[in-house]
Structures are given as C-alpha cells and as structure tokens.
Design a protein around this motif. Structure first.
Motif, short mmCIF file in Angstrom:
data_model
loop_
_atom_site.label_atom_id
_atom_site.label_comp_id
_atom_site.label_asym_id
_atom_site.label_seq_id
_atom_site.Cartn_x
_atom_site.Cartn_y
_atom_site.Cartn_z
N ALA A 99 34.09 54.56 55.33
CA ALA A 99 35.60 55.50 55.06
C ALA A 99 35.96 54.50 54.26
N LEU A 100 36.17 53.28 54.95
CA LEU A 100 36.74 51.81 54.94
C LEU A 100 36.20 50.92 53.70
N ILE A 101 35.09 50.79 53.52
CA ILE A 101 34.36 50.42 52.71
C ILE A 101 34.27 50.70 51.33
N PRO A 102 34.40 51.81 51.33
CA PRO A 102 34.77 52.85 49.58
C PRO A 102 36.10 52.87 49.23
N THR A 103 36.90 52.97 50.16
CA THR A 103 38.73 52.35 50.17
C THR A 103 39.49 51.09 49.62
N ILE A 104 38.46 50.43 50.29
CA ILE A 104 38.62 49.25 49.61
C ILE A 104 38.33 48.71 48.28
N LEU A 105 37.13 49.27 47.92
CA LEU A 105 36.56 49.78 46.55
C LEU A 105 37.03 49.93 45.41
N ILE A 106 37.67 51.42 46.08
CA ILE A 106 38.42 52.13 44.86
C ILE A 106 40.05 51.41 44.79
N GLU A 107 40.29 50.95 45.71
CA GLU A 107 41.86 50.39 45.35
C GLU A 107 42.07 48.61 44.82
N TYR A 108 40.66 48.28 45.32
CA TYR A 108 40.70 47.14 44.44
C TYR A 108 40.18 47.45 43.12
N GLY A 109 39.57 48.50 42.93
CA GLY A 109 38.83 48.73 41.10
C GLY A 109 40.56 48.94 40.51
N VAL A 110 41.59 50.38 41.44
CA VAL A 110 42.83 50.74 40.51
C VAL A 110 43.33 49.16 40.09
N LEU A 111 43.81 48.45 40.92
CA LEU A 111 44.64 47.62 40.83
C LEU A 111 43.89 46.78 39.78
N TRP A 112 42.62 46.20 39.45
CA TRP A 112 41.93 45.77 38.71
C TRP A 112 41.93 46.26 37.06
N MET A 113 42.22 47.91 36.80
CA MET A 113 42.31 48.48 35.58
C MET A 113 43.97 48.56 35.33
N LEU A 114 44.79 47.96 36.16
CA LEU A 114 46.28 47.89 36.42
C LEU A 114 46.17 46.71 35.82
N LYS A 115 45.33 45.76 34.79
CA LYS A 115 45.46 44.51 34.69
C LYS A 115 45.72 43.60 36.16
N GLU A 116 45.96 44.21 37.08
CA GLU A 116 46.70 42.78 38.12
C GLU A 116 45.31 42.13 38.51
N ARG A 117 46.12 40.80 37.97
CA ARG A 117 45.00 39.36 38.33
C ARG A 117 45.48 38.35 39.07
N ARG A 118 46.27 38.29 40.11
CA ARG A 118 47.02 37.69 41.42
C ARG A 118 45.74 37.58 42.30
N LYS A 119 45.16 36.54 42.40
CA LYS A 119 44.57 35.92 43.40
C LYS A 119 45.11 36.97 44.65
N LYS A 120 45.99 36.84 44.69
CA LYS A 120 46.98 37.31 46.15
C LYS A 120 46.98 38.20 46.58
N VAL A 121 47.43 38.78 45.40
CA VAL A 121 47.96 40.90 45.68
C VAL A 121 46.12 40.84 45.35
N LEU A 122 44.91 40.74 45.42
CA LEU A 122 43.56 41.68 45.29
C LEU A 122 43.59 40.93 47.02
N LEU A 123 43.53 40.37 47.19
CA LEU A 123 42.80 39.96 48.54
C LEU A 123 43.77 40.33 49.62
N SER A 124 45.45 40.97 49.45
CA SER A 124 45.90 41.41 50.23
C SER A 124 46.10 42.88 50.25
N SER A 125 44.95 43.53 49.38
CA SER A 125 45.27 44.88 48.96
C SER A 125 43.76 45.37 50.31
N ILE A 126 42.42 44.03 50.50
CA ILE A 126 42.04 44.38 51.05
C ILE A 126 42.35 44.33 52.59
N ALA A 127 43.29 42.98 53.31
CA ALA A 127 43.66 43.37 54.48
C ALA A 127 44.36 44.36 54.89
N VAL A 128 45.54 44.75 53.98
CA VAL A 128 45.80 46.18 53.78
C VAL A 128 45.42 47.04 54.56
#
Length: 465
Positions: free
Chosen positions: A351-380
């Motif tokens: 359940a964790l791995i697909p969630t990480i990939l989906i939410e990371y993809g959502v942030l990317w589609m929202l044009k979020e490119r800051r590494k600290k935000v993208l990395l923090s999405s995995i941690a949270v």
C-alpha cells in the motif's frame, strides 16, 4: 532463435536509431553475443544448483548464498566494471569461476548422490560471484557500445529468464557440460570480436537531465519501482502449480516481455508505452483468476518495463552504467522475497509504495519542482501511511476508521506541506489533491476487483451463461 530474430529485426533500416552508422553492426553483434551468453550463464547456474541440491537438506542455505552473491554483490562488481579499463577481464574471470563451480560440483557428487557441507557451499559461492561478474560486464558493454539503446538493453536482459527455465526443467550433467563449453567458446569469441577501445559517453547523442544534485533521489526512486515490479511479477504466479511446461511458458513470456519493452517505447513513445504497460498490468492482476492467459499477459506487460528502468538508470548515472545495472539487480531481491510471504508487512509495503508514487506524481503534475517538497512527500507518506495501515490491519478496518484515518492524514500532511511551502493555501491544495487522488485510485481498483471477482464467480458456476 531469439538472438537471430533480434539480429534480423535490428538490422532493418531505422532513421530514429540512437547508434552511429559506423558501429551499427558491431553493436548488433555485441548485443546478440551478450544476450546468448546471458541465456547460457543463467541456465548453467540454475542447472548446476539443481543437480547439486536435489534431496539436499541444505538446499535453502545454498540458494540463499547463491542469490545474495549473484544479486546483492552487483553494485560492487558494477563499480568494478566502471573502474576497470580492460572490461574483458571481468568476463574471463566469470568464465573461470563458473568452470571451477562445475568442476567442484562434479567432484562433490558421487554416483548421483549429492553431498553437503563445504563443497556445496563452495559451488554456490563460485556460481554467485561468477554470475555477478558476468551480468555487470554484459550490462556495461551493452549500454556503452549501443549508447544506451533501449532495444538493445531489453534484448540483453531478456534471455536470462528463459535460460533459468531451460536449466531448471532439463537439468542434467550433459546439459551442464554443454552449457559450460558453449560459454567458454562464446566468451573467447566475444573477447576477439570486440576488443577494448577508447569509448566514452561523451561520444553519445543524448544528455543527462539535470546534474548530480538530486540524481541519487531518482536512482532510489527507480530502485523502488524495480522492487515493486519484482514483487508484482512474482505475485502474478504465487499459488499457481508450476509444471514443466508452465515453467517454460512463464520463462518465455518473461523473456519476450523484456525484449518487447524497448520496441514498444520506440513505436509508441516513452510515456504512452509506460501507460499501456502499467494500466494493462493492473487490469490483468485484478482479473488473473479468470484464465491463465490473463496471468501471462500481465506477466508480459510487467516485464516490458524492465528495459525502461535500466535505460533511465543509465541516463542518470552516465559513465557509471555498471553501477546502475548492479543497483537495479540488487533491488530485485526485496520484491522477490516480499512476494514469497503473506506477512502483514507485505500488505503495508504494497500500500505504501503505490501511495508514494501516486502522490509524487500529483505534485509533479502540479508543477512542483522543489526538491525539499518532493522529498518531504515521501517522508510524510511513510510517517502517515504506515501507522494508518498498521491500525487497520491489527485493530479496526471498518469504513468509519478508514474515513477518520484519511481525514487525519489530510490534516497532518497539510501542516507538513505548510512547513515546507510556507503557504497555507498551497499546502491545503497539495494535501487534499494528493490524498483524494490516492484514495480514489485505490477505491476504484478495489471496486474493479470486486466486480471482476463477482463476474468470474458467476461465470465459473454457470449463473450467467
């Protein structure tokens, strides 16, 4: 046969090829020889293990030692492949170790009765290290000399799966000696046909996206995808009784899938091909109980992604293709081991791995490119998804608990993203969209699974037709 088909097809005129014409046929020959060697080496290793561990009490230990050395040492041997100027020494060392393993296997076997102890351990060690050295040599040579052509990568990695099937089903001393003789002859042919020459990726025609800052984040992400693919590939066939014919069919399906992946990317484009593979594999997994053909189709599509992950790892680690190959090979083991167990941790990670990939993809589609935000999405996601699934698995999995948990996760992630973005509006949007899309995707897949299960049950019992 498969090598000949590849050579004929690859030799066809292709205006989009990534290889310069002056070394085109050298690349074709190298890929064909490397792929055939891959088939022979994997076939020899599994054949030798089968012959020396039949009815053996130490079989589990032997296979554990072999797999640890064959897969988990590849990052180290890959680093060696990148450092050595004369790469052919790795191939020759691999052939020498495999030869010693076969000799030791013959010595430790008396009238068909397998012996145990140090002899068996030595055989597994020699096979494991020899296998590791060969794979990174082949992966490095194929990537560098074809300038990371995704079709060549797919052909090289594909043949090992069928070699394993052949070695397991037809294991015999005659086959073992024939495989060893073929490896020795073909390895010497490779050394003479493809002499070492000065060749760097600076001669290549594509560039690395970005610099070293953040490169390792993407490598780890690719490794997670590889581990997930390994888990999915095993999950397709867990619980299925595998006879001799089915083992060969599964091996051939895996081989053809890995081989076809690069050609699909060339024909459809990278992202269209990935979308086709992922969605097709998910649908096949949901309906895998309908018929064995659905299982085979899903296994084919899952394996189609193999050359894609290897291609991108080589892109990010340009000049370190041996290390890239080794890291991805090592990432196969966690997924394989997880697929062999039914512990709750498997469901949690699943359940964790697909969630990480989906939410990371959502942030990317929202044009979020800051590494600290993208990395923090995995941690949270690790901090929220794991406790929630532990609660649902061991305490209460009612619908009310799921909804309350999702609301709590939304609030926690909103605060988390606010800490990194310093914008309450942006943090709220990020948290809401990430959790809503992740929840809806999971819910839709669950409902699709239920519908297919009901339809299959009714069909099998004749309630509909």
């Amino acid at each position: 046969m498969f090598t000949c088909v590849f050579l004929c097809t690859f030799a066809a005129k292709d205006d989009e090829t990534t290889m310069p014409e002056r070394c085109r046929y050298e690349c074709i020959r190298l890929t064909g020889v490397s792929a055939l060697l891959h088939f022979l080496v994997d076939g020899l290793c599994i054949c030798c293990l089968y012959l020396t561990t039949a009815d053996c009490a130490e079989m589990v230990m032997t296979y554990v030692v072999y797999n640890v050395l064959a897969f988990l040492t590849q990052p180290l041997t890959g680093w060696m492949a990148d450092s050595l100027k004369q790469k052919h020494w790795m191939l020759l060392a691999s052939v020498l170790l495999l030869t010693l393993a076969v000799m030791m296997a013959a010595v430790t076997t008396d009238n068909g009765q397998q012996t145990t102890g140090y002899g068996l351990l030595v055989v597994s060690v020699l096979l494991g290290i020899g296998n590791s050295l060969f794979h990174v040599w082949g992966g490095k040579q194929t990537a560098v000399r074809t300038e990371n052509d995704i079709r060549a990568l797919g052909v090289f990695v594909s043949t090992g799966a069928f070699g394993l099937a052949i070695g397991a089903v037809f294991a015999s001393w005659l086959l073992l000696y024939a495989l060893l003789l073929s490896i020795c002859l073909l390895a010497m042919t490779a050394v003479f046909l493809f002499p070492e020459r000065r060749y760097t990726y600076e001669d290549g025609c594509y560039s690395v996206f970005g610099d070293w800052n953040g490169i390792w984040f993407f490598i780890v992400l690719i490794m997670l995808i590889v581990a997930g693919r390994s888990f999915a590939s095993e999950a397709f066939t867990v619980g299925i009784t595998k006879g001799r014919v089915l083992i060969l069919v599964l091996g051939a399906t895996s081989m053809l899938g890995k081989m076809a992946g690069g050609w699909l990317v060339k024909g459809l484009g990278m992202w269209k091909a990935v979308l086709l593979m992922v969605l097709g594999a998910i649908l096949c997994f949901i309906g895998k109980d309908v018929h064995i053909s659905v299982v085979l189709t899903g296994l084919f599509l899952v394996n189609c992604t193999m050359p894609i992950t290897l291609y991108w790892a080589n892109v990010f680690l340009r000049g370190r293709e041996g290390l890239a190959f080794g890291l991805l090979a090592a990432a196969l083991m966690p997924g394989y081991l997880l697929a062999q167990t039914e512990l709750p941790i498997v469901r949690i990670i699943g359940a964790l791995i697909p969630t990480i990939l989906i939410e990371y993809g959502v942030l990317w589609m929202l044009k979020e490119r800051r590494k600290k935000v993208l990395l923090s999405s995995i941690a949270v996601n690790v901090l929220t998804n794991v406790p929630l699934n532990l609660y649902l698995n061991f305490i209460d999995e009612s619908l009310s608990s799921i909804l309350i948990g999702e609301v709590a996760v939304f609030l926690i992630e909103a605060v988390w993203y606010w800490f990194f973005t310093r914008s309450l509006k942006q943090a709220t949007i990020y948290s809401f969209l990430c959790n809503a899309i992740s929840f809806l995707v999971g819910w839709l897949l669950f409902m699709l699974f239920v519908c297919i299960s009901i339809f299959t049950s009714n069909y099998l019992y004749g309630d509909i037709f």
